[in-house]
Design an enzyme around this catalytic site. Structure first.
Site: not given
Length: 423
Positions: A107, A173
């Site tokens: 990110h 997840h």
């Protein structure tokens, strides 16, 4: 029926006709009752580590240590956890040099404002924070070869410190099975090359790379190897409810404590699928619904309960845009999702491209469902370019879904798509 769903930093009340509603699929986390405060829950976990010495014992005699913590895309309540850990560490070793490494993975860097929101003003302004940059090769070191065959590159600071610990949170997840534990290392503080190899198309396509599955999950196995090579000595992982409040915590060994946490999450998060023509989901509100990239996670919960050919209504602010240039380009430049899937499945593991896993999963969903993205904070043209439909309001999206599936369509609602395991 009225259902409250999270949207950015607020909530929306959406209405579903009673005759259409076949299920509201919710984690029991919001119904989990404890008499303890968040601080007491965290302290209890640190007092009773699983398969490990206490944190205080581990820091005795150490000159330096690194605490890995999540970045701005994860709702880890570090304003609760970090002060407690830091106080305990300094109580037994006042002179120890502590650096807090932000696990950005692939990110963008976390901003100062986001750091204050996550960690609290006192911690954010007084502790030593280091940002991980997965593409800065001079900050990385090669430490081995992953079970998948990819090269394992990790942050030098994490590898060179005397003691490496991590904090995080555990939730379902969509391809690693669960968050938390070993994920602090890979992808958290791994090099871009390593993250790409771990997220290859073959692994993403595996039936074991799904929500709530750890056993024989090839992505999880790579992550375990990375955490072992990094000598991750201790973890503190919390479980949070829909209000982002700590309801349980697990500390200790990177594998054993994480596994116990995953069992607890499963006991709350597992819900039975219903057969729906229209499935409504969210990404749990801020910070997880800031972009389209992250919103794919919530879509997979709707995917698990929606009949093929159905409609997924995804409520997510996406105020930060698409969330990844490669993610956007590979969707927008293709004629449709089938072209994306055909292309991605031909890409070798060692040639994985940025955001490939995310557009692979989005394309998988779009190849079987119509997705209507509901947001008044994102450019509609961006959404449409990625082969989804756009609606400014939920009512607009629902009317469009009824046009596609008929007024008698069966509807399932997943108020928080990232908090459930739909089976």
């Amino acid at each position: 029926m009225k259902v409250e769903v999270p949207y950015s930093k607020t909530h929306w009340n959406i209405e579903i006709p009673d005759k259409n509603l076949v299920g509201v699929l919710e984690s029991n986390a919001s119904n989990f009752v404890t008499d303890l405060t968040q601080e007491e829950i965290v302290s209890r976990a640190l007092d009773n580590p699983i398969g490990s010495k206490k944190l205080e014992e581990l820091v005795i005699g150490k000159k330096n240590m690194v605490i890995i913590t999540s970045d701005h895309t994860r709702p880890v309540p570090s304003h609760v956890t970090l002060p407690i850990m830091l106080e305990r560490i300094r109580k037994v070793n006042p002179e120890i040099d502590i650096k807090i490494l932000i696990a950005t993975g692939y990110h963008r860097p976390t901003t100062k404002e986001e750091l204050i929101f996550k960690c609290g003003k006192k911690v954010a302004e007084n502790e030593q924070f280091v940002m991980h940059f997965s593409k800065q090769t001079d900050t990385l070191t090669k430490v081995g070869i992953l079970p998948s065959g990819g090269e394992l590159w990790l942050n030098k600071l994490a590898m060179e410190t005397e003691l490496l610990i991590a904090e995080g949170f555990i939730e379902p997840h969509f391809f690693a099975g669960f968050s938390g534990g070993r994920k602090s290392v890979l992808p958290g503080v791994a090099g871009a090359k390593t993250v790409l190899a771990n997220h290859c198309s073959k692994f993403i396509a595996s039936d074991n790379a799904r929500t709530g599955i750890l056993q024989n999950n090839p992505i999880h196995e790579d992550m375990l190897y990375a955490a072992d090579k990094a000598n991750l000595a201790f973890i503190l992982n919390v479980v949070i409810d829909s209000e982002k409040k700590v309801i349980n915590a697990f500390a200790g060994d990177r594998v054993l404590a994480h596994e116990e946490g995953c069992k607890f999450v499963t006991s709350l998060a597992k819900v039975d699928k219903v057969e729906a023509d229209i499935a409504i989901s969210t990404n749990g509100g801020y910070p997880l619904d800031q972009n389209i990239y992250q919103a794919v996670k919530g879509m997979t919960a709707a995917e698990a309960t929606c009949k093929e050919g159905g409609v997924i209504i995804m409520i997510a602010a996406c105020n930060d845009g698409h969330g990844g240039q490669s993610f956007y380009d590979n969707m927008a430049q293709a004629s449709g999702p089938l072209e994306v899937l055909k292309k991605v499945l031909k890409i070798p593991a060692d040639e994985t491209i940025p955001d490939q896993w995310e557009f692979q999963i989005l394309a998988r969903i779009l190849s079987k469902y119509t997705v209507i993205m509901v947001t008044d904070l994102c450019d509609p043209n961006m959404i449409k370019a990625m082969h989804m439909e756009h609606a400014h309001t939920f009512e607009e999206a629902l009317n469009r879904a009824f046009d596609l599936k008929g007024k008698d369509a069966k509807i399932a609602v997943v108020p928080d798509g990232v908090s459930v395991i739909v089976k």
